[in-house]
Design an enzyme around this catalytic site. Structure first.
Site, PDB file in Angstrom:
ATOM      1  N   GLY A 180       0.774  -1.242   0.000  1.00  0.00           N
ATOM      2  CA  GLY A 180       0.000   0.000   0.000  1.00  0.00           C
ATOM      3  C   GLY A 180       0.801   1.285   0.000  1.00  0.00           C
ATOM      4  CG  ASP A 214      -8.371   0.451  10.935  1.00  0.00           C
ATOM      5  OD1 ASP A 214      -8.960   1.170  11.756  1.00  0.00           O
ATOM      6  OD2 ASP A 214      -8.934  -0.494  10.343  1.00  0.00           O
TER       7      ASP A 214
HETATM    8  P1  IMP Z   1      -3.973  -1.850  11.179  1.00  0.00           P
HETATM    9  O1  IMP Z   1      -3.026  -2.936  11.599  1.00  0.00           O
HETATM   10  O2  IMP Z   1      -5.381  -2.176  11.589  1.00  0.00           O
HETATM   11  O3  IMP Z   1      -3.547  -0.484  11.627  1.00  0.00           O
HETATM   12  O4  IMP Z   1      -4.066  -1.903   9.613  1.00  0.00           O
HETATM   13  C1  IMP Z   1      -3.084  -1.452   8.780  1.00  0.00           C
HETATM   14  C2  IMP Z   1      -3.253  -1.992   7.374  1.00  0.00           C
HETATM   15  O5  IMP Z   1      -4.602  -2.364   7.105  1.00  0.00           O
HETATM   16  C3  IMP Z   1      -2.933  -0.948   6.355  1.00  0.00           C
HETATM   17  O6  IMP Z   1      -1.575  -1.002   5.988  1.00  0.00           O
HETATM   18  C4  IMP Z   1      -3.821  -1.305   5.194  1.00  0.00           C
HETATM   19  O7  IMP Z   1      -3.172  -2.224   4.355  1.00  0.00           O
HETATM   20  C5  IMP Z   1      -5.014  -1.973   5.823  1.00  0.00           C
HETATM   21  N1  IMP Z   1      -6.157  -1.046   5.950  1.00  0.00           N
HETATM   22  C6  IMP Z   1      -6.630  -0.451   7.062  1.00  0.00           C
HETATM   23  N2  IMP Z   1      -7.695   0.333   6.788  1.00  0.00           N
HETATM   24  C7  IMP Z   1      -7.887   0.243   5.450  1.00  0.00           C
HETATM   25  C8  IMP Z   1      -8.836   0.850   4.544  1.00  0.00           C
HETATM   26  O8  IMP Z   1      -9.720   1.646   4.906  1.00  0.00           O
HETATM   27  N3  IMP Z   1      -8.695   0.514   3.223  1.00  0.00           N
HETATM   28  C9  IMP Z   1      -7.744  -0.348   2.779  1.00  0.00           C
HETATM   29  N4  IMP Z   1      -6.846  -0.917   3.583  1.00  0.00           N
HETATM   30  C10 IMP Z   1      -6.912  -0.643   4.908  1.00  0.00           C
END
Ligand code: IMP
Length: 188
Positions: A49, A108
């Site tokens: 990403g 996130d």
């Molecule tokens: P976390 O571990 O929940 O903070 O998620 C991080 C990863 O989740 C990011 O690097 C994204 O690849 C994916 N991600 C989180 N939210 C989104 C979204 O709204 N759209 C697409 N990918 C997301």
């Protein structure tokens, strides 16, 4: 023309360009005031990403740097996190005593970065900071200090500018809210 799965464009390419340049200038200046081992900051991009944002950032970042990439998966391809990060591509160099800047597309829950940050300190990094294009603070499951973020957004599923839905839509030249109602019976 916007993609049919786009509910609303949040940030256009032009807005992202302006903000990324601003961040690159600010962060370049910041490192000039720091003690940085070997005068090089190691930017670690989290694939896949980070690609468009990291490329844009690199074009504007003026402090000496090296680039590395990791693949850490936490999503199972859909719109919900699995909560179990896993390293699928590791670093190729020693980061002992090094200054690290992680470059991420979106934070996130914070679980991915929490895991990566701890891993990098375990590998001997001296300082690890985080730069993310987007921050969704409402989604946090762990406390996570994000030093620099491009834009703070609400708890919505977003696509484009590197962000995917099931590996697609990373190529949209903007960040948009995904029309998740349409996804239910969407035929690619
Ligand atoms: P976390 O571990 O929940 O903070 O998620 C991080 C990863 O989740 C990011 O690097 C994204 O690849 C994916 N991600 C989180 N939210 C989104 C979204 O709204 N759209 C697409 N990918 C997301």
């Amino acid at each position: 023309m916007k993609h049919e799965l786009v509910k609303e464009i949040l940030y256009t390419k032009e807005q992202i360009d302006v903000r990324t340049k601003e961040l690159a200038e600010e962060i370049s200046k910041f490192y000039e005031t720091q003690e940085v081992k070997d005068n090089t900051v190691i930017l670690i991009g989290l694939l896949k990403g980070c690609v468009p944002f990291m490329a844009n950032f690199l074009n504007n970042f003026t402090y000496e740097c090296q680039t590395e990439y990791m693949v850490v998966s936490s999503y199972l391809g859909g719109t919900k996190t699995s909560g179990e990060p896993k390293i699928n591509l590791d670093l190729n160099l020693s980061i002992k005593d090094k200054t690290i800047l992680i470059v991420e597309d979106i934070v996130d829950s914070g679980l991915t970065l929490d895991y990566v940050k701890k891993y990098l300190y375990f590998k001997g990094a001296r300082d690890v900071k985080i730069l993310t294009m987007l921050d969704k603070p409402e989604g946090r499951k762990v406390e996570m200090n994000v030093e620099w973020s491009g834009f703070t957004i609400q708890n919505q599923f977003v696509i484009g500018y590197g962000l995917d839905y099931e590996e697609r839509l990373r190529n949209l030249p903007y960040v948009a809210i995904c029309d998740t109602d349409k996804l239910k019976d969407w035929k690619w």
